[in-house]
Design an enzyme around this catalytic site. Sequence first.
Site, PDB file in Angstrom:
ATOM      1  N   HIS A 133     -33.863   2.413  -3.637  1.00 25.21           N
ATOM      2  CA  HIS A 133     -32.774   2.341  -4.625  1.00 25.21           C
ATOM      3  C   HIS A 133     -32.668   3.693  -5.336  1.00 25.21           C
ATOM      4  CE1 HIS A 133     -30.455  -0.445  -7.476  1.00 25.21           C
ATOM      5  NE2 HIS A 133     -30.194   0.788  -7.842  1.00 25.21           N
ATOM      6  N   HIS A 140     -24.157   1.000  -1.086  1.00 26.15           N
ATOM      7  CA  HIS A 140     -24.068   0.207   0.132  1.00 26.15           C
ATOM      8  C   HIS A 140     -22.712   0.415   0.787  1.00 26.15           C
ATOM      9  CE1 HIS A 140     -22.454  -2.404  -3.054  1.00 26.15           C
ATOM     10  NE2 HIS A 140     -21.771  -3.047  -2.129  1.00 26.15           N
ATOM     11  N   GLY A 173     -14.314  -2.743  -7.617  1.00 32.10           N
ATOM     12  CA  GLY A 173     -14.853  -4.017  -7.165  1.00 32.10           C
ATOM     13  C   GLY A 173     -16.333  -3.998  -6.840  1.00 32.10           C
TER      14      GLY A 173
END
Length: 112
Positions: A45, A99, A92
């Site tokens: 991450h 990702h 969104g």
Amino acid sequence: MDCVFCKIIAGEIPSKKLYEDDMVYAFYDIEPAAPVHFLVVPKEHVLESCAQVQEEHAALIGHIFHVIAQLARQLDLAGGYRVVTNCGADAGQTVQHLHFHVLGGGPLGAMA
């Protein structure tokens, strides 16, 4: 960290794994928006979205796109596919872990 993708990568949340190596994890979307819909995420991450990408991330981003192309060939998406990354809430993005969505398997509607 309370990140759903980190939990998926760690095996704490089940997923339908498509691919994994030391840098990325790919899995099918649980709410597919196309006949074929999978995500490719960095295992570490390091970025919340593409807005944070710096030169130092070039190898990771290049590897992600290499994996996407490899999986698209493997899944016979020769007719075409779309790669989407949402960057921020207005676009969104709901999971704050870089990702890429890959959609294909048939004609896709036009993008705005």
